[in-house]
Design an enzyme around this catalytic site. Structure first.
Site, PDB file in Angstrom:
ATOM      1  CG  HIS A  77      -0.190  -0.137   2.530  1.00 52.61           C
ATOM      2  ND1 HIS A  77       0.262  -1.350   3.003  1.00 52.61           N
ATOM      3  CD2 HIS A  77       0.177   0.783   3.444  1.00 52.61           C
ATOM      4  CE1 HIS A  77       0.876  -1.170   4.160  1.00 52.61           C
ATOM      5  NE2 HIS A  77       0.851   0.108   4.456  1.00 52.61           N
ATOM      6  N   GLY A  78       0.277   2.367  -0.178  1.00 51.10           N
ATOM      7  CA  GLY A  78       1.019   3.616  -0.177  1.00 51.10           C
ATOM      8  C   GLY A  78       1.186   4.151   1.242  1.00 51.10           C
TER       9      GLY A  78
END
Length: 161
Positions: free
Chosen positions: A77-78
């Site tokens: 994920h970011g």
């Protein structure tokens, strides 16, 4: 249950995120962890959930610390700052039957997450409920079709206490 304005596999905000059919890629191969993150990030881009810039933040986040969570699953994920690149919250799933070396761990399922706020909390709780039951975790890792993955994840959402 799918609402009148919801398509199969689309997220139901009340129940948490569930991957859409087009966000699930089965039977893939990856050379390494970087390639796997690239594939799951590209899937999020392909379904219109994130801008191209989000992919770079997924690689940055992975470099900062492994997103491996156990039972052959990683959740790239970011960062919090990368939410500016998220068009809509979504989950993408890419399966690697031959496995991918993830810093010494064997990853078979890569679950990419992009969120605008906190929808991911209930999804992660649902994923954890699958992974703590070895048979369910195996069914998720070895699913032969996208609908099976959706069904497994959705069943944990609807069965929560």
């Amino acid at each position: 249950m799918i609402g009148a304005d919801q398509h199969e596999g689309e997220p139901n905000r009340a129940a948490g995120l569930v991957p859409a059919l087009e966000a699930i890629r089965l039977g893939r191969r990856a050379d390494d962890r970087t390639d796997a993150v690239e594939q799951v990030g590209r899937t999020l881009i392909d379904i219109g959930a994130v801008a191209e810039d989000y992919l770079g933040t997924m690689h940055q986040r992975e470099a900062a610390g492994s997103t491996y969570i156990g039972e052959g699953v990683a959740i790239p994920h970011g960062t919090d700052e990368s939410r500016a690149h998220v068009h809509r919250s979504a989950v993408a799933v890419v399966q690697f039957p031959e496995g991918v070396d993830w810093g010494g761990e064997d990853v078979r399922l890569c679950v990419g997450i992009a969120v605008m706020d906190s929808e991911h909390v209930s999804f992660l709780a649902s994923l954890a409920r699958v992974l703590i039951v070895p048979d369910q975790a195996e069914r998720l890792r070895s699913a032969r079709d996208a609908r099976s993955i959706i069904q497994i994840l959705r069943s944990t959402v609807s069965n929560r206490s």
